[in-house]
Structure formats: C-alpha cells, structure tokens
Design a protein around this motif. Structure first.
Motif: not given
Ligand SMILES: [Cu+2]
Ligand SMILES: [Cu+2]
Ligand SMILES: [Cu+2]
Lengths: 549, 549, 549
Positions: B152, B423-425, B467
């Motif tokens: 990111y 961020c859940p990823h 997000h």
């Molecule tokens: Cu994420």
C-alpha cells in the motif's frame, strides 16, 4: 384371478412407490436390500390380505426392474457413496419408522419431513455430491465427466466460514476462479450465506462489495446506516434487498423459532479482489477495526482518554452474532418499515422487494418462475444483475434452455433433484484446468460434455452463457432454486423444448439439412411437448404422463 | 523560588519544544543524545540566566519522558534507521545552526525551511520509510506488519525514471499489482511525476493512457494538439487538467526560479497494459518514433529525400526536457488561455480547473478538504475518477473515515506525518502475497492489521474501498495530500469519529449489543469529539487541547 | 542508333516490369536467377528484333540494380524463404506460362489471376511471413526485431480449425494473450474466419460471444433465430452484421461458383473466457448439444420415446457445413430481406449494412477508407467497436498515423504488401514476453522498435492505441484491409504525415526546440507532402512521383 380395485392398497402402493422412487432415484445402487425392504413393507401391512401382499411385492419387483438400468448408470463413477452410513438410507429407515408408528395420522408427514431434514443436514455435512453423469453416452463412450472435479458445482466444503458463534454463522463460497480458469469471468462475484438463530442480533459492519440479499427463510429486520440517513426494514422469505458497498448494516432475527437465512451475491468494489467484512463496533470478538489504530490516534479521534477507548472497544467478546432479549428485538424492530411488497424495490425507499409476491413469468402445474430483471429495477441494473426463483414441482423439470448473455449462479434453497448441463469446455481428463479452446474431435467441431450434479439445499451451481441446462426435481419434494444472473442486461432465455422450442422456428429445409431426416418427422417430434419451460419430469413421463404428486 | 514569566525564555522554550517535538516524533529513539542536545541548547542560550537554564533543561527532561513510550513503540521494527547519517538529525543540527546564527532575524525561518527541505530531499533519496506500526497491539500481540513489505505504500525506490535530462525528469510508479495481487483491481492506473527546471520546454509527445494532471508547484503552460484543434493553457499550483489519450502535448516552465512539478494519474487505454510516452518530434534523444520506420517509407510519407529526413530527425540530442530562452517561452505562452479558475473544467474549453480555488467541502482550523467528484465534472465522470486535496494543519489529523466504493491513491505533496489504516487482508507473514481470503482467526471473523507509514513529499499510498484510515500531520508543518479516487461514482465517505460518526446513528439497543456496555457510556464517549473530519492530532490532544502551532 | 517507339515492345516491357517488380519486391534476393529469367523472357519474345531484345535486357538490368538496395535489406533476417519451392517463383513461372500461351488474349489476365491465387494459397499454407524489419536502423544498430516473435502478427499457423468438412471450414485465431501479455487487454476478443463452398448450408448454432460479421466475399443468406422472432437476410461482399450472443444462426452460400467468406470479430460474454459454438441441431457430426443430456431427460423434454430421440439426433453425420440442393437454397433464400445497404444498420431491422456502399471518409487516387464508428451505429456502440475497410491502391501506402484510444485488429482481405509500426514495448531479445515497462535506454526515454510484417490475404495484425503505423501495398495489386477497432468510443486518428500532419500544428518555437533545427527548415519538409492519409508508396516516389500502376 381378477384384480379388484382396493383403495387402501392403492393408496399404500402409491405412497410406497413414492418413497421408493425417491429411494431409488437418489440412493446408491444396492438394489437387493431396497427390494427386500420394499417387500418387507408389503408384508408388515397388517391390513393387507395375502393377495394384496403379493400384488404389493409384485409392484416392488416391477418398479425395481424399471429402475435398474438407471441405477447401473448412476453407479458408475460414484463409488464410496453406497454404505450403511448413507443419509438417504437412514432417511428411509427414519421415514419407515414414521409410517409404522403414526400411519394415517396427521403427524406422519411432519415426522417424515423431520427425517428428510435430518438427511439433508447429514448430506450437507458429508458434502457428498452426485457430480458425474447419470448415463453413459448413448454410443457407449467413456467420456464421463470425473466426479467432483467440475468447477461448476459447489458444496459445503467449498465454503469458508467467516463468522461462527453459538448463535449463527456466515459462510462464503470460494472464488469461482479458484478451481478453474473457466470461471475467471465471474471471479469478482461471491456467494455468501448468513444464518442466525432465533432472537439474535448481527453486529453492525460494512463490506467492500455491492450486495444483493435474498431472504431464504425466517423473519427479521435489517438496518442500513448511511452517512446521511439510516433506515430499518422488515425482512421475510422472498425479500430481495440491495445493500450498497460501504453501508453499515445490522440485522435481527425476530422470530422465536425459525432461523433467519439470507443468501447474498456480492460483487467486489475493492481493488483488492477480495471480499471482507469490516466491524466497526465490537471489541475483541468480533474485533473492531478501530483496534488497528494506535492508541494515540484513537485518543485524539475520540477526544477521550485511553481508559475510555479501552472500555468502548474491549468489552464485546461474544462474536458477531449474539443473543438478543425480546425487549431489545422489539426496540430494534420498532421503526422497521413494512416488509417487501412494493415493486420495483429501489424506488423511493431502498427497502426490500418481495420476489415471490410478484406475478410469475412462467407458471404451470409443473412449476413457477419468479423473475426480476435489469429493466424492472434500477438497483439491479446498476449491478447488471437479475434475480430469479424457480419452484419446480416434485417430479417435474425446468428446461432445457440457455441464456444468451447471463451467467447463472444458482443456489438450491429447498428440495432435492439434479441438474444436467451441456458444456463444450469440459472433456475427459481436462476438467476445467485446460488452457486451450476446449475439447475437440479432429475436424468434428465441439463435443458437449454432460455436467451433472445432485442438488440439495445449499448446493451452488453455475451455468455460463450459452450452455443448455435442465433442472429436475426429485419425486418427493418441490425443488426451489434461487438464481443470480450475472451480466443480465439484454439477456434472453432460449427454450430448447416445448411449445417455444426455437428448433421449431427453423425453416423446413433448414430442419431437413440439419437433422438429415424429413422435416415432417422433425416437426412431429418437436410438437409432442405441449408445455413451456416447466415440464413433467423423467419419471412422470414414464408413468404415461400422470404425475406421482 | 517563584517562577516569573519570562517572555524570551517562553518563546525560546516553545520554539525549542516545537523542533524537539518534531525531532522526537519523527526521529529514531536514540533518546539520550536528543536530551543531551536539548540541554545543550539550553546551556548555549547566552541570554538565559542560570535559573532559566535549569527550567529549560527541566522542560527538556519532561518532554523527553513524555515521548518515551511512543519512542519505544516506534523503535520496534525500525532498526537501522537510527544512525549518525540520519537526515532528521542533520536537519536538527542545520536548524540549530540557523537559530544560533540568525536568531530573531527574519531570515531564520527561511534558513530553517532550507534545512527541512534538505532533510526531505535526503530522506527521499535514502527512500526510508516508517512502514511498520507505531504501537504494539494493545493486547501485546506480535502481529505487527513487517516493514516495507506492504503493497500500500510507495517511495522513491518504487518509481522508475522514464526521462531524465539536465533540465528535468519524469518518474513513473511501478504497477500497483507488481508487489501484490491485492491491488490488481487498480493495475490499469499509474502515477507519474513530472519535474521540469525553471525556463524549460518539455518536447511534444502523446501517451497511450488517459491522464489527469495536478500541478503540485510552479507556473507553466501546456499545449494540447488534437487532430482538429490546438490549445495552450496556463498552469499554476492546484490546477487539474484532463489530458486525453493520444493528445500530443508539450509544456513550458515559465518561472525563472521555481520547478514545475506535475503529478499525473494515468489510466491505460492500450491493450498492452503498459504505459508509454510516444515522442514524434525529437531525434536521437529523445528518439522520435518516426525513426522506427524504414527510410523508404519516410521518404514516401514526407515526399522528401533521405537527407531531409535525416536532418529533421537527427539533430535533437538534448533529451525530452530542454532549456528554453526567455523569448521562446514568451512566444510559447503568447496564446495561453488564463490559468484554471472556471468550474467545472471540461465545459466549453478543455482547460485546467483550479481545485484550490474551489470552496472546501470540509474546513476547520485543523484542515481543509478540496474535492471535485464525478457529478461535478464530465471529464472526470468519464474516467470514474474524483480528485481531492487535503491540507492538514500541523499537529492535526484527518479521519478516521472510509470510502464506500473508491480506492484512494494518495500522493503526499508537502509536509510530513504518518497514516494508519486498518486492513483485514494483511497479517503477519502474509503481507500481500497471500492468495486466500485474508487472515482469519478460527471462527472469529476478520483481524484488522494496522498498516502505517511515515509520510513525506513524494510518498504514495493506497487506501482500498472500505478500509478505515487516518492521516496525521507532524507538529512542524502542514501535511498536504493529493488524492485520486478510482471508482468514484456514487462513492461516499463514512466518518468514524466526531460529530458525524456513523456509530452515533446506531440505535441504543444496537450500541449496547455491539459494544457490550451500556448505551449511555457509548454515547458519552462518542459525543466527546466536537469536530468533523479534521481533528486535533495526537499531540495536540495530549497537551490538553492546545495545539503547539 | 536512335530508339524508335515500338508499341508492342513498350507494352511487353511494362508488363514485364510489372511482374518483375512484384517478383523483386516480394521474392527473396536471389538476384542473379531473377535477372537471368528476365533476360530470358526478353530473348524468348519472338516478335522482338535484336535491338528490342537488347533494350529489353537493359531494362532488366536497370530495374534489377534499382531494387538491389532494398533487396539487401529485405534479405536480412529472412533466411530460408529463398528456395526453389517458393510460391512467388512458382507464381511467376505460372504467369509466364500464361503469357506465353495466351498473350494478347482476354483470358491472359484470368490465367494470371489463377496463378496469383494459387500462390497466395501456397503461401498461406506455408504460413511464411515477412516479420523482421526491412531496413537496418539508420545508425546501423543491430536491434532488428526477431522474426516471427512479435505478438502483433498472426498467420495461418495461429488459427485453430474449429470446423472442417468437405464443404467448408471455420478457423479461429488463438487468444491474443497467448503469445504475450502485451495484448492481454484484448484477450476477450477473437477473430474467426468462415469459409463455405458454393451451394452449401451452415447448420444452425449459437455462440457464447457477441459477433460482428464482415462478408469478405461471396453471396449468401443468414437466418437469425431469436426466441421471439426470426429473420433471414441476404449477404454480399462488404456487408457488416451484428450477431448477438446466443442468437441461433444458419447460413447458405447461394452462389454457384464463389466461396462465401466471412470474417468475424467475437467478444466473449461468457464467464469462461473461451469462445464456443453450440450446435443444437445436428446429430453425431456436428454433435448436437442435446446429446449431452441423459436419455430420460430428453424423453421427458420432448415427451417422446427413446427411439424418436435417437432418430432426431442420430442421423446427421456430414458435419456442420453441408451441400444443399438448388431447391433447398432457393427455399431458404425465399424470405431473405434485401442485402445490406441501409445505413445505419441496426435501425428497425437488425440486418446487414454495406460498408462499401458508404461514402469513404478518406479518398484519393492512392486509396479509400470506409468507416463506420460507434456514433453512427448503435449496434457497434454497444460493443464499443468501429469497423473500417481500407483499399490501398497498388504501390501506395496508408499512414503513418496513430489511434488515440482504439486498438486495431486488422485482417488482410486481398493483395500483398507490408506494414511497419513503431513500438516502444518491444526491444531486441525481449519481444513481447517482458514484464517490465518497456525497453529503456538509460536516461534516454523510450526506444521505438520497428515491428514489420509482410501482408497477404488472411494475415491478421494488431496495432495498439498510440502506436504509429503504416501499411504499404505492393506494386502489383491493391491491398485491402479490414479493421476492427476495439475501444473505439471517442477514438481519434492522428495523422503523422501529409496535409494534416499534427507536427505542422506545433508553434514555430516548439518546432525549433523539438527538432533542434530552424523552424523554417521543419516547415519546408513538413509541407512537401500534399496528400492526406493515402500517399504514393515508397517505389512510386522513387520513380519521381509517377506510379507504376
Ligand atoms: Cu485490506
Ligand atoms: Cu462450458
Ligand atoms: Cu508497443
């Protein structure tokens, strides 16, 4: 000796055949025990005299023979399913017990229904399917699709459990492109299933996907919190609701007994190509996304000291679906707007619309089709999506037909049966992993592989555009299928049998050149089927057009 | 001994603290030397008497203690940054020298500004970041995001230099999908930065991408040559301009002192999935694309002999950005139409529009947000793009908030600070390379990883839809961030703190069930923050609501 | 000795030169044998006297010298083409025989045409190309594109035969992304070619792709069966027709002598990312998709016994393209609506529109361009597609130009020649497989590689957006190219030579700064070419502006 009509006998025989047909159609091919059971049932009928018992047993044998060929075919490629733990067999035993204990009584059907439900539950847990063809190719070809390898059929084991608490769960289907490149075109779409126990609350969250919800069963409410307004709607079976990406929602199951079950089609909006729930509320479990920020940032954002922040985001530990009291549910339902009914949904209010209250687009005694398409509903048009619900009468079938542009994602909601699809992309040993242009006989054009699978509640299957498909309900229960049609704009259904069969529109000479038989003969065959879209199913027809049901 | 207000001392202390706060906030945690320096500064103040010096030193210690906790947290995962070559420390030294030499004079700020600029320059060249979390998880978890691995955040080293001459350069960010599949959804978008020295000319070229240009600094002109017409526009800071794919453009920097700097968002139109400049003019350097054709074709196309062709395409060897004389620049600016101001741009004229002259959509003493979205501007609607510019007051912060549909590509234009995103990823050891559905605690739903990075001019970061994110300005400078919002149609911002916090819209019962504490308590905390969107930052709040600045 | 005009001699010389030019332009550089043949032809002319023979031989030598330089260039990178089996040489021999046998007679041209057709056929079967550059870089660089490695050019060997019967075939081009990631952006598009013999019938089928058909040659009919209506249209050369995904179509070639040839651009609608034909009619060959269903399902669907089903779907074994009797064809054409002519097609009727009856958008004695774009035609707008047809006069050329947004998929329909394209994505040793951002000279911006290929009927080439391109017709035949422009909405053509050359629009100062020579000189060169878009080709110009033709 003349056979005199004997009504109790007939009734019993019909009932018996009804269950037997189920048994034989769905179970595995241990024929002898089945026949034995059938005959035993005959002998255990204390109201029968000797003659009646003999006739009963004869019918058992007859029916058994009649089914043998299909059985043999079904057996191929389905090893391992035929054992004493088989849910279907347990179900029969269960139902037999029902009948033996409660024959003639009102509760019998209830009892049998419970048996069936238990069976379905078991089958789902075992995740077993009926992938693999029913019949060998007419010409005895060996090209049967291998079992379980098709990328078109999904069962319990293809779902991932995202949320699971004592009070419910959310399961999400794997990406369609995971098993095969064949479905890469719909990889931005996901199917998810929410189940919440009676009297529960699903905590507020938002998703990075556009969602279309369909209420499969139960009664509840949904609240949608947008930046500028906030609304609560009642939900009931058949309701369709669009939930926009980013909208914070929470739900209640306000029924005291029934689960709330919602099937969702989700379309990623995120660049991540993944689907994710974001819980803002919560604490440790579900974890609140606020907890990802540093404490100093949270202190500043909330203008509050660390202790307060920790208090706010530290107490919730019961998970994303929690028990709610009657008072809480009443309070949460207080402002809910009347459950779906208006059409089209997405007019002034953005509330749910009930698909099942809509006039069916196709309807006869063999089934009903309820549809809402992109022209009728702006909310769906934006997503280029249509939704339909087919109720196929037990023993009947839907299709064959194909969609011109849409890819169908079908979710079995109730009942059992099977589907068959003709696919030029699959061929023996290449299932779905091939990169080439499909199987191909040298200079012979496409070969169409049968893709087939047994259907029961929770099974998801995909029918790509152009692929002819049929769905058949088993003889004991209506088969109910929810379909999300992706790429639905300007989609058309083409009928491949019955009154509107497009083959009937070919000119006489085209028919002759195409089939290499006289056009008169072609027409004769094409004109035999009077119905449209929903037809009597295989077993109904064999009984001379009279339905079991 | 009573402490008498001593204005020079106070002023010095404030100034000193101001720089110290920067130092401590941004630099690495070699606490002792810092404190030593601080005290040294106290001792070197010749106007101070002994008492004042002691107070000064006390303040140094106080402040130092106050910062220790955060320091310790910052230190984690940031090894290797703390050394004598550290630009921040060099900057302090530089600024100290400024103050020692020019205290009280007007030039002092100028001098310090130069120090800061030199520091930023150095930091950019070293490409060092602050990826990695500020704080350990509250619960002491070890799941800190690993440094530099997040897909990111982008720094100097992620740019490729496309053009570089003595007079300027064009740098282009790597594809967003290069480091991780997580950003595949925006892989058709690229960020590019053009920098041209004073009095220069950028040679005519076209691109196989739609472009949206934002003038970060400087004054210049741009000429756009279409097949049927040709226009020249003035450019100034804040101007947004759409440059359509295939349009041949050339630019001048007409300022005598300042660089012209333009940030571009590019969207591929080409089937190649790559972005490329095509120089028609030029010769050997930049190479003209005409030179790819065979001589016989060029002779025919230009109806001219080889010598002429070679003359035309053989003389230019100075590169794509060249020095221009005052006369040439005057002549090239002659017909330029007035710099951006009209709104919306893309009306009659296709000239630039100045974003910063637009009324901010959010504004308070902590910052201003300038936005233009797809509804307001046809040119952007076609690209499904919005552009915004946030000016965050030093010491203040923006957010937390999330976007419902848009993915933000943020370019830091000025100032320093940091951002945090949930961020859940991402999760420990899986950063961005995982193919699965995100990190997942067994039956516990998503875990949100903090993604955090230090911001300075030139840093690019991406915030996917949904997000939650926060940006914090350091205490010494306003933080200015340009954002391109991809997939902006119908996008909504959701506030997660302050007056419009969507959590405040939950019904009382929903709050209680969600947070597992009484609704009264929830409300009390949520109501503490009066501001909207821009808030006092972490340090401001800790000082009791009074900003340093 | 004075040279007296001798008409037969002149005629022969011209004819001779005409074929010689072909020979030399296209064939490989075995110069000596060619010259020998030429002289032999001189000597074999029995009508020539000695003087005439000498002059004839002189001309041979002259012309041979004139071509030498290009020959040498062409030879590079084209090893292996120059052998006794060369179709071009066989063609010459064939044509020589024609002339010797039938000189002066009407049939001569017919005979020669047959020779040429045979040559093209042979060349196509050998699949040989002229990939690789014509000329070495001016500076003597070695960076010639390697032969056959470019992902932009497709020949016979890149087609897959989907259907092949005695009466015709359907060939489909490999996916554009197969050889290189460079064309991933158009991987949902496929090119297919249908060829059907005189008096044939193409069996009914549907496709899972949107199709745009262009009739390359022949006369036929097409029937389109939709669920609710059914129409038949006449087809002739130049007709464009949209065939929607899922529409069942069948065709006839109603001509008694000429093949029916249709070029199709197909756009997948299916999630499968593959293109497939679905034959509903047929039997064993083409296989009917009905045969994929189990017999019990078909019996139910058709309400007919197994024997009837087997009869219906068991008799057709002759493949998808079959011979039809005159009566059948007459009957099938009976209701056909008048061949294309109306514009725009896709108004009331969905019939074909004839592109070649449209007024050309560019036209001079060097060529004509026929275009239909997204603004003019709703059917194409939906697909974001434009179609154009260029007829380049022999010896002339089209371009250089580039498209701002569209990617051109060009299909050579008739004639021979070559194209050249400047591509910054390709560089020596990296052709099309590289993942990076293109070849790059350190700090020097892009390098443009020449992509070049010999064109003959059936060759397909791709020109991505922004790429400058030229097409040159050989001296003996008009070159006819059909183009499908993908992503055509708002596409603009930019001229890079001639009257509308966009370089002429640069201001004087921009020209000077760009080319590093005085603007006066730039202008002088740019103004030499009076034509627009279609220009005299390389050889025409070298002959001092006088065309061979
Ligand atoms: Cu994420
Ligand atoms: Cu398929
Ligand atoms: Cu290229």
């Amino acid at each position: 000796m003349a056979f005199k009509p004997n009504l109790p006998l007939l009734a019993f025989l019909l009932l018996s055949l009804f269950f037997l047909s189920t048994t034989l159609a769905l179970s595995l091919a241990t024929k002898d025990p089945e026949l034995k059971q059938c005959k035993q049932q005959c002998r255990h009928q204390e109201r029968f005299d000797k003659q009646q018992r003999q006739q009963c047993e004869q019918k058992c044998e007859e029916y058994s023979r009649e089914k043998q060929q299909r059985e043999r075919e079904e057996q191929q490629g389905r090893e391992g399913h035929c054992n004493r733990e088989d849910p279907q067999q347990q179900c029969e035993k269960c139902q037999r017990q029902c009948r033996e204990q409660e024959q003639g009584q009102h509760d019998e059907r209830q009892c049998e229904k419970r048996c069936e439900e238990r069976r379905i539950e078991q089958e789902r847990e075992q995740g077993r399917g009926r992938e693999g063809g029913d019949n060998p190719r007419w010409e005895g070809s060996e090209e049967e699709e291998e079992q379980g390898n098709t990328p078109y059929v999904y069962r319990d084991e293809h779902f991932e459990t995202r949320i699971k608490t004592q009070e419910g769960k959310v399961r999400i289907l794997e990406r369609f492109s995971k098993r095969s490149e064949l479905l890469r075109g719909i990889e931005n779409y996901r199917v998810a299933i929410l189940e919440a126990n009676p009297n529960t609350f699903v905590l507020p969250h938002h998703c990075d996907a556009e969602g279309v919800f369909f209420v499969v069963k139960g009664r509840g409410t949904i609240s949608m919190v947008c930046q500028d307004n906030s609304e609560t709607f009642n939900l009931q079976r058949g309701d369709i609701l669009r939930v926009r990406a980013g909208t914070t929602i929470y739900l209640t199951n306000k029924d005291n007994h029934e689960k709330l079950m919602i099937a969702k089609l989700l379309q990623h909006v995120s660049s991540t190509g993944r689907y994710q729930e974001f819980f803002g509320t919560g604490g440790e479990n579900p974890e609140s996304f606020y907890r990802a920020f540093s404490m100093e940032v949270l202190e500043a954002a909330f203008n509050s000291p660390r202790e307060k922040i920790e208090r706010l985001f530290g107490q919730q530990t019961k998970g994303a679906i929690v028990k709610a009291s009657q008072e809480q549910i009443r309070a949460l339902s207080r402002h809910a707007q009347g459950g779906g009914g208006h059409f089209p949904f997405g007019g002034e209010s953005k509330g749910p619309f009930n698909l099942l209250k809509k006039r069916p687009t196709d309807s006869n005694r063999h089934g009903q089709l309820y549809e809402v398409n992109t022209n009728e509903c702006k909310e769906l048009e934006e997503l280029n999506l249509a939704v339909s619900f087919a109720n196929i009468t037990r023993g009947s079938m839907l299709g064959p037909f194909y969609c011109s542009k849409a890819t169908k994602v079908a979710v079995v909601v109730e009942g059992t049966g099977y589907f068959e699809m003709a696919c030029p992309h699959m061929s023996s040993g290449q299932q779905g992993r091939q990169e080439g242009g499909g199987s191909q006989r040298q200079e012979g054009g496409a070969h169409y592989q049968k893709v087939s699978a047994r259907l029961s509640p929770g099974v998801v299957y995909v029918v790509p555009a152009g692929h002819p498909v049929v769905a058949v309900a088993s003889g004991d229960q209506n088969l109910q299928i929810l379909c999300f049609d992706i790429n639905a704009k300007d989609n058309e259904k083409y009928h491949l049998a019955g009154k509107k069969n497009i083959m009937k529109k070919l000119e006489k000479e085209a028919q002759e050149l195409s089939f290499s038989i006289p056009a008169r003969e072609v027409e004769e065959i094409l004109n035999k089927q009077d119905e449209t879209f929903f037809f009597p199913g295989p077993h109904q027809r064999q009984e001379g057009g009279r339905a079991y049901a």
